[in-house]
Design a protein around this motif. Structure first.
Motif, PDB file in Angstrom:
ATOM      1  N   GLN A  77      -1.690 -11.011   7.410  1.00 40.42           N
ATOM      2  CA  GLN A  77      -1.974 -10.699   6.088  1.00 40.42           C
ATOM      3  C   GLN A  77      -1.954  -9.286   5.625  1.00 40.42           C
ATOM      4  N   ALA A  78      -0.637  -8.608   5.820  1.00 41.07           N
ATOM      5  CA  ALA A  78      -0.628  -7.443   5.587  1.00 41.07           C
ATOM      6  C   ALA A  78       0.894  -6.995   5.160  1.00 41.07           C
ATOM      7  N   ARG A 138     -11.735  -7.638   2.531  1.00 38.56           N
ATOM      8  CA  ARG A 138     -11.037  -6.654   1.734  1.00 38.56           C
ATOM      9  C   ARG A 138      -9.748  -6.272   1.719  1.00 38.56           C
ATOM     10  N   VAL A 139      -9.059  -5.781   0.717  1.00 36.54           N
ATOM     11  CA  VAL A 139      -7.561  -5.017   1.240  1.00 36.54           C
ATOM     12  C   VAL A 139      -7.919  -3.550   1.338  1.00 36.54           C
ATOM     13  N   MET A 150      -0.178   1.476   5.027  1.00 33.07           N
ATOM     14  CA  MET A 150      -0.047  -0.119   4.664  1.00 33.07           C
ATOM     15  C   MET A 150      -1.387  -0.644   3.836  1.00 33.07           C
ATOM     16  N   LYS A 151      -1.215  -1.606   3.190  1.00 30.02           N
ATOM     17  CA  LYS A 151      -2.368  -2.488   3.114  1.00 30.02           C
ATOM     18  C   LYS A 151      -2.483  -3.747   3.747  1.00 30.02           C
ATOM     19  N   ALA A 152      -3.812  -4.117   4.120  1.00 28.56           N
ATOM     20  CA  ALA A 152      -3.939  -5.224   4.894  1.00 28.56           C
ATOM     21  C   ALA A 152      -5.205  -5.995   4.677  1.00 28.56           C
ATOM     22  N   VAL A 153      -5.444  -7.413   4.735  1.00 29.57           N
ATOM     23  CA  VAL A 153      -6.729  -7.872   4.391  1.00 29.57           C
ATOM     24  C   VAL A 153      -7.388  -7.994   5.643  1.00 29.57           C
ATOM     25  N   ALA A 154      -8.734  -7.153   5.542  1.00 27.09           N
ATOM     26  CA  ALA A 154      -9.474  -6.985   6.703  1.00 27.09           C
ATOM     27  C   ALA A 154     -10.744  -7.575   6.445  1.00 27.09           C
TER      28      ALA A 154
END
Length: 394
Positions: A132-133, A13-14, A1-5
């Motif tokens: 935020q994912a 970053r995503v 999955m995409k997540a804000v890290a």
């Protein structure tokens, strides 16, 4: 999955990360449909980096649709639309039973000496992956998630994760007398909602203080008198003039540790930020200081015998406070993380009303794809493009 890290100071970053899954009976997995960027997230973006690890997933204001639940969860089911509170609480311990869900004894981060674990908020609060994912593993899902109806837009409900209950608690703790006066320092999302809730609950005069034109205009639209810090060198004096010369009955500090106008505190935070991470973390834990300019103004603004409510996040361990003034003025001071679940019965009916008395559909200024999170963080931090509240949509 995409997540804000998190990858460093002012560097989010995503990333592509593994999908979460059910690991414990009390878990749920929620597909996120909307998730907010909070002012508290900016503390991680700027000054709380020593307590972050590269790759930590951010975010604590999510809502979405239940994808799966563990065997110990019967309060929600697959397909339910839910909001996830930012603090992780069990619902049955002593603290939860007494309405102090932010101090939950089941999820307390004892190794750090802190209260309940939080989603997406540093190792001090459990280093729990945030919302935020595209998907979120929800702990203590037998109690935490708030089921909401289908139909209305996400903006009606997403703020139940943090903004609305935090502001409700701030006003509750402020003990504004019926028909009395309250000054709200900081007109970000929490401050905006504090102004609206205070008026809804019977305050006679609400005064909002900020230095961003768009924030001042929005608060005024909802009935607050406003004071622009750029135009008034002595806010407490002006507030006293507006409150029969004695000061406000109540003051809410919705700013916290990164207040403007505190150069010593700012320099100290910047100094810690350039130290090696282990050294910086130890120093911040034992000798950290906050920018206290707003808190000092709050103490000066409140009337004798009045109440100050702190909802802005503070993290200093050696902050100097004017104890003589606090004592002499007989000021009551209340603070703490919001006990989200405690206030849901009060606020859920309000956000469901057709007339939207708290204006929840009029708070978000930007709705952006999750992929644009890095730009959204920069915009929010620098208060560009009229950004007051940003919602990310995976």
């Amino acid at each position: 999955m995409k997540a804000v890290a998190w990858h460093g100071k002012r560097d989010v970053r995503v990333d592509t990360v593994p999908d979460p899954r059910i690991e414990e009976p009390a878990d749920a997995v929620v597909r996120i449909t909307s998730t907010g960027i909070c002012g508290s997230d900016l503390h991680l973006y700027e000054v709380l980096g020593p307590f972050m690890e590269e790759g930590d997933i951010l975010g604590h204001e999510p809502m979405g649709v239940v994808e799966d639940v563990g065997s110990g969860v019967d309060s929600i089911k697959q397909g339910d639309r839910v909001v996830v509170p930012f603090n992780i609480s069990c619902g049955h311990c002593y603290m939860c039973s007494n309405g102090l869900q932010s101090q939950c004894e089941t999820t307390q981060v004892r190794e750090q000496g802190k209260g309940a674990a939080l989603f997406g908020y540093t190792k001090l609060y459990g280093r729990v992956p945030g919302g935020q994912a595209e998907y979120l593993r929800v702990f203590q899902a037998q109690y935490g998630p708030i089921k909401v109806p289908e139909g209305p837009p996400d903006e009606r409900f997403v703020y139940l994760s943090d903004v609305v209950p935090t502001a409700w608690q701030a006003v509750e703790y402020a003990a504004v007398p019926d028909g009395g006066s309250v000054v709200v320092f900081g007109l970000g999302p929490i401050g905006q909602m504090c102004c609206r809730i205070a008026r809804h609950r019977g305050a006679g005069r609400v005064i909002g203080v900020d230095l961003v034109s768009e924030r001042l205009a929005l608060a005024a639209r909802y009935g607050a008198s406003t004071l622009d810090m750029r135009e008034h060198a002595d806010i407490p004096a002006v507030a006293r003039d507006m409150t029969d010369g004695r000061g406000a009955d109540s003051v809410i500090d919705a700013v916290g540790m990164e207040a403007h106008g505190a150069p010593v505190g700012k320099l100290a935070q910047q100094f810690v930020g350039v130290l090696p991470k282990p050294v910086a973390a130890k120093l911040a834990e034992r000798a950290g200081i906050d920018r206290l300019s707003v808190l000092y103004q709050a103490i000066d603004t409140v009337r004798r015998g009045g109440t100050i409510s702190l909802s802005g996040v503070y993290g200093g361990m050696v902050d100097p406070l004017p104890m003589m003034e606090l004592f002499d003025k007989q000021i009551q001071l209340r603070m703490g993380q919001a006990n989200v679940r405690r206030w849901i019965d009060d606020v859920l009916p309000l956000v469901q009303r057709d007339d939207d008395p708290l204006g929840v559909e009029d708070l978000a200024t930007h709705r952006l794809p999750l992929a644009e999170a890095p730009d959204a963080y920069r915009m929010f931090q620098h208060k560009r493009d009229g950004a007051i509240k940003v919602l990310l949509q995976p």
